[in-house]
Design a protein around this motif. Sequence first.
Motif, short mmCIF file in Angstrom:
data_model
loop_
_atom_site.label_atom_id
_atom_site.label_comp_id
_atom_site.label_asym_id
_atom_site.label_seq_id
_atom_site.Cartn_x
_atom_site.Cartn_y
_atom_site.Cartn_z
N ALA A 7 0.58 -0.81 -0.46
CA ALA A 7 0.05 0.34 -0.21
C ALA A 7 0.92 1.38 -0.24
O ALA A 7 1.87 1.39 0.80
N ASN A 8 0.38 2.38 0.07
CA ASN A 8 0.66 3.58 -1.18
C ASN A 8 0.36 4.48 0.78
O ASN A 8 -0.89 4.21 0.18
N LEU A 9 1.02 5.13 1.41
CA LEU A 9 0.38 5.50 2.93
C LEU A 9 0.87 6.87 2.05
O LEU A 9 2.19 7.81 2.55
N LEU A 20 -1.16 12.38 -10.17
CA LEU A 20 -0.44 11.18 -9.41
C LEU A 20 -1.23 9.79 -10.10
O LEU A 20 -2.81 9.88 -10.30
N TYR A 21 0.06 8.73 -9.45
CA TYR A 21 -0.67 7.31 -10.66
C TYR A 21 -0.43 6.13 -8.87
O TYR A 21 1.01 6.97 -8.53
N PHE A 22 -1.11 5.65 -8.33
CA PHE A 22 -0.43 4.81 -8.25
C PHE A 22 -1.03 3.24 -8.31
O PHE A 22 -1.96 2.72 -8.97
N PRO A 23 0.24 2.52 -8.55
CA PRO A 23 0.04 0.45 -8.98
C PRO A 23 -1.19 -0.44 -8.06
O PRO A 23 -1.42 -1.36 -8.29
N SER A 24 -0.66 0.26 -6.43
CA SER A 24 -1.57 -0.68 -5.93
C SER A 24 -1.87 0.23 -4.76
O SER A 24 -2.23 1.25 -5.22
N GLN A 25 -2.83 -0.20 -4.13
CA GLN A 25 -3.58 0.36 -2.68
C GLN A 25 -2.74 2.07 -2.35
O GLN A 25 -1.84 1.49 -2.56
N LEU A 26 -4.35 2.66 -2.19
CA LEU A 26 -3.88 4.05 -1.48
C LEU A 26 -4.57 4.07 -0.23
O LEU A 26 -5.33 4.49 -0.44
N VAL A 27 -4.18 4.45 0.49
CA VAL A 27 -4.31 4.81 1.89
C VAL A 27 -4.20 6.37 2.14
O VAL A 27 -2.76 6.74 2.48
N VAL A 28 -5.16 7.32 2.45
CA VAL A 28 -4.73 8.64 2.25
C VAL A 28 -4.73 9.31 3.62
O VAL A 28 -6.55 8.84 3.83
N SER A 29 -4.33 9.68 4.64
CA SER A 29 -4.60 10.31 5.88
C SER A 29 -4.31 11.85 6.05
O SER A 29 -4.74 12.38 6.91
N GLY A 30 -3.11 12.52 4.74
CA GLY A 30 -2.62 13.81 4.37
C GLY A 30 -4.18 14.45 3.23
O GLY A 30 -4.81 14.29 3.02
N GLU A 39 -4.85 2.09 -9.79
CA GLU A 39 -5.27 0.76 -9.71
C GLU A 39 -5.56 -0.50 -9.36
O GLU A 39 -6.55 -0.79 -9.77
N SER A 40 -5.93 -0.07 -7.63
CA SER A 40 -6.27 -0.82 -6.46
C SER A 40 -7.46 -0.24 -6.01
O SER A 40 -8.20 0.79 -6.21
N MET A 41 -7.56 -0.55 -4.29
CA MET A 41 -8.34 0.22 -3.68
C MET A 41 -7.77 1.92 -3.08
O MET A 41 -6.77 2.00 -2.75
N LEU A 42 -9.06 2.69 -3.02
CA LEU A 42 -8.36 4.23 -2.46
C LEU A 42 -8.75 3.99 -1.02
O LEU A 42 -10.56 4.05 -0.86
N VAL A 43 -8.68 4.67 0.24
CA VAL A 43 -9.25 4.30 1.01
C VAL A 43 -8.86 6.17 1.67
O VAL A 43 -7.06 5.88 1.61
N ILE A 44 -10.08 7.30 2.30
CA ILE A 44 -9.84 7.89 2.42
C ILE A 44 -9.51 7.70 4.35
O ILE A 44 -10.97 7.55 4.10
#
Length: 171
Positions: A7-9, A20-30, A39-44
């Motif tokens: 995951a990208n954090l 911005l491009y993310f090939p795997s999961q992205l979790v955003v707290s900022g 390309e995968s799940m985006l969690v905000i």
Amino acid sequence: MRGGEPANLILKDTRLEGDLYFPSQLVVSGVIKGNVRCESMLVIERDGRVEGRIEAPVIIVHGELEGTVLATESIEIWSGAKVAGDVAARSVRVDQGSMLTANLLIAADLPDRLGPPEPQSDPKPAPEAAREPVQAVTQPIAPVTPPVGETRPAAPMSPPASFLSPGPARS
């Protein structure tokens, strides 16, 4: 994280802007502002905010999401979350206590990608000859709201303009 996928954090107090491009999961707290493709799940997360043109198969919102959004599989808007803009998804979950203020399209036959953004035109200044001084209005302005006890019918709503256009085929 889903299935052990990396995951990208984006941590709290971090701000990213741009395409911005993310090939795997992205979790955003900022905060992310710009064109985001995941390309995968985006969690905000609750403290997270994403603003711009956003594409992801699955989008889960606990924080804030605003812009033109394409969730090719589903979007989940959890209690306390805020979503605004143009949103298209195959499946939508909206929890009680969340806020959804959007042009919402739920359809099985969505494109895989958002179309190109609309070009922004720069306003052209009026020619010198067309500029004339503005005169003050001296007449009273009629109230916008009806007097107490009277109601007016709501203005008819026009259908939202389509914000999706077929993008290039994915390989």
